[in-house]
Design an enzyme around this catalytic site. Structure first.
Site, mmCIF file in Angstrom:
data_model
loop_
_atom_site.group_PDB
_atom_site.id
_atom_site.type_symbol
_atom_site.label_atom_id
_atom_site.label_comp_id
_atom_site.label_asym_id
_atom_site.label_seq_id
_atom_site.Cartn_x
_atom_site.Cartn_y
_atom_site.Cartn_z
ATOM 1 N N TYR A 38 -2.911 0.962 14.740
ATOM 2 C CA TYR A 38 -3.507 1.868 15.727
ATOM 3 C C TYR A 38 -4.979 1.523 15.952
ATOM 4 O O TYR A 38 -5.466 1.481 17.086
ATOM 5 C CB TYR A 38 -3.368 3.318 15.265
ATOM 6 C CG TYR A 38 -3.986 4.314 16.227
ATOM 7 C CD1 TYR A 38 -3.266 4.800 17.308
ATOM 8 C CD2 TYR A 38 -5.308 4.751 16.054
ATOM 9 C CE1 TYR A 38 -3.822 5.703 18.201
ATOM 10 C CE2 TYR A 38 -5.876 5.650 16.939
ATOM 11 C CZ TYR A 38 -5.136 6.127 18.007
ATOM 12 O OH TYR A 38 -5.702 7.003 18.882
ATOM 13 N N SER A 85 -16.808 6.223 9.518
ATOM 14 C CA SER A 85 -15.739 5.698 8.693
ATOM 15 C C SER A 85 -15.862 4.188 8.575
ATOM 16 O O SER A 85 -16.539 3.532 9.369
ATOM 17 C CB SER A 85 -14.386 6.060 9.321
ATOM 18 O OG SER A 85 -13.334 5.400 8.674
ATOM 19 N N LYS A 116 -10.778 6.491 -4.183
ATOM 20 C CA LYS A 116 -10.424 6.908 -2.829
ATOM 21 C C LYS A 116 -8.968 7.342 -2.780
ATOM 22 O O LYS A 116 -8.119 6.735 -3.416
ATOM 23 C CB LYS A 116 -10.647 5.733 -1.862
ATOM 24 C CG LYS A 116 -10.232 6.002 -0.426
ATOM 25 C CD LYS A 116 -11.198 6.936 0.263
ATOM 26 C CE LYS A 116 -10.993 6.949 1.775
ATOM 27 N NZ LYS A 116 -9.711 7.535 2.196
ATOM 28 N N ARG A 137 -11.903 14.940 11.345
ATOM 29 C CA ARG A 137 -12.772 13.854 11.783
ATOM 30 C C ARG A 137 -12.685 13.613 13.294
ATOM 31 O O ARG A 137 -13.672 13.302 13.947
ATOM 32 C CB ARG A 137 -12.415 12.564 11.030
ATOM 33 C CG ARG A 137 -13.295 11.383 11.411
ATOM 34 C CD ARG A 137 -13.017 10.178 10.543
ATOM 35 N NE ARG A 137 -13.854 9.079 10.979
ATOM 36 C CZ ARG A 137 -13.512 8.197 11.901
ATOM 37 N NH1 ARG A 137 -12.327 8.282 12.470
ATOM 38 N NH2 ARG A 137 -14.332 7.236 12.262
#
Length: 256
Positions: A38, A85, A116, A137
């Protein structure tokens, strides 16, 4: 130089593909491609639009964020602080180059290395120590989705803080533990519904539910990994902010 008709055709194809995958992700909670794939589509669209800004349209995916249900419900909120990001970084060499650049700009910089979890990013805003807004976000720069009611039913989200700062915004990662994921899929199968492909997809769809009762019953988890901004107190280091958050009872990333 490429023919303008060829460029317009390419833009139309990219926008159509991204809208399709946005619908699969935001409205159907059933992504058909990986986040990396994506991102590559979106990066390609941004690159073409940057080269030909006169061809940018108001309804281009680069100018919008979120699912149709949330747009029509008016559930988009502007970011006070961008939620940036590393989504455009795909190799350790790019990370090392970034660190080297920082070392050249700063005098003996210190770094914090953290674990993470691949979940869904969410910002929490507190005013006078009280949670007033939770935002995803979204596009990371302009706006995200208002998920305040869903955030309130997540056990790890602090509703009030001990120190009543005028404004305190933090950022964390919403995720789903394996046992919670297995329970959700067991219920999906019991109801004859399609099971979720993985915990991240399930967490993302759950956080964006329009019914907070569904969010509550799926038992999402959260840890905080960043101070976005604060008024009423100054923080000079990342770990100093962590120490303050721990004092407030905020769940920060456990190993750093």
């Amino acid at each position: 130089m490429q023919d303008i008709r060829t460029i317009k055709k390419k833009l139309a194809e990219l926008r159509k593909a991204i809208r399709y995958h946005n619908n699969r992700y935001y409205n159907e909670d059933d992504p058909a491609i990986t986040d990396y794939e994506y991102d590559q589509l979106m990066l390609c669209l941004k690159a073409v639009e940057k080269k030909y800004p006169e061809l940018i349209t108001k309804n281009s995916p680069t100018q919008m964020v979120g699912g149709e249900a949330r747009r029509t419900a008016g559930l988009l909120v502007r970011h006070d602080v961008p939620m940036l990001s590393l989504q455009d970084v795909f190799s350790k060499e790019e990370i090392f180059a970034f660190v080297e650049e920082l070392q050249q700009e700063l005098d003996h910089p210190e770094f914090v290395v953290e674990e993470k979890i691949d979940g869904l990013s969410m910002a929490l805003r507190y005013e006078d120590g009280v949670l007033v807004r939770a935002i995803t976000r979204g596009d990371g720069i302009v706006q995200g989705e208002d998920v305040t009611e869903n955030a309130r039913v997540i056990h790890d989200v602090k509703k009030t803080l001990k120190d009543k700062l005028p404004y305190f915004e933090i950022r964390g990662e919403v995720y789903m533990e394996k046992k919670a994921f297995d329970a959700v899929n067991a219920r999906q199968e019991l109801l004859g519904l399609k099971p979720f492909a993985n915990p991240r997809n399930c967490a993302a769809g759950t956080l964006r539910q329009l019914d907070s009762r569904i969010t509550k019953e799926r038992h999402l988890s959260l840890f905080i990994f960043n101070l976005q901004t604060a008024r009423g107190r100054q923080f000079t280091t990342h770990t100093e902010a962590y120490a303050f958050m721990k004092k407030q009872g905020i769940k920060v990333i456990h190993n750093y």
